[in-house]
Write an enzyme that holds these catalytic residues in place. Structure first.
Site: not given
Length: 203
Positions: A80-81
């Protein structure tokens, strides 16, 4: 003891050391293990000039997931970012309290976007991005300094924009449009939908 809806043979492997993302997954009764990705985010970003902020978030999330999946074959890996975008300018975590005050001054009275991207790698391949839009109240230097003193330098350095909505940062905002988990960096509802479709959840 309550049972988890998770049906996978191994816990979900989170390609992150973010305590917030791990807590979000655990709050949904998912078993989670973590592994730090071997990714230089700023170098990747520099190599990705020209990508839109949502596409940049997807690119970074995919790189994290693939980095960990390569070390743990046969596992379902989640990367995730999150990218903060204000009128085309991408913000990063502030280096110190002074940088946090400067970022908040730039965001004051304006609406910015938080693009939260998720990449699944390993036994499932999928990516998506969700966006929340947040508007800060108009803040003068005194209000910003008071907030930073209240939150503390460790907290303001821990997230892009210099705030944490789940903490004292809530005082800074006029409005928030978007799912709370998207603001926190891991859009849970679309993630759970994909895990159900892939057969990893019992209901």
């Amino acid at each position: 003891m309550p049972r988890s809806p998770w049906t996978g043979p191994h816990p979900l492997l989170l390609a992150s050391t973010s305590p917030t993302r791990r807590l979000l997954l655990e709050s949904a009764a998912l078993p989670v293990e973590t592994a730090a990705p071997d990714v230089d985010e700023r170098a990747l970003e520099a190599q990705s000039a020209g990508l839109s902020p949502p596409d940049l978030a997807l690119h970074l999330a995919r790189a994290k997931a693939e980095s960990v999946a390569a070390r743990f074959p046969g596992r379902l890996v989640l990367g995730a970012d999150q990218v903060l975008d204000c009128d085309g300018t991408v913000f990063h975590k502030p280096a110190d309290a002074a940088a946090a005050r400067a970022q908040l001054a730039r965001l004051s009275g304006r609406t910015h976007a938080l693009h939260s991207a998720v990449a699944l790698a390993g036994t499932v391949q999928d990516t998506f991005v969700e966006t929340a839009r947040l508007t800060l109240r108009p803040l003068d230097d005194r209000a910003i300094a008071a907030y930073v003193a209240c939150a503390g330098e460790d907290r303001v350095r821990a997230s892009v924009g210099g705030y944490q909505l789940e903490g004292p940062g809530i005082h800074l905002f006029e409005s928030v449009a978007g799912d709370h988990s998207t603001v926190l960096g891991l859009p849970l509802l679309p993630l759970l939908a994909r895990l159900r479709a892939a057969g990893y959840l019992a209901f």
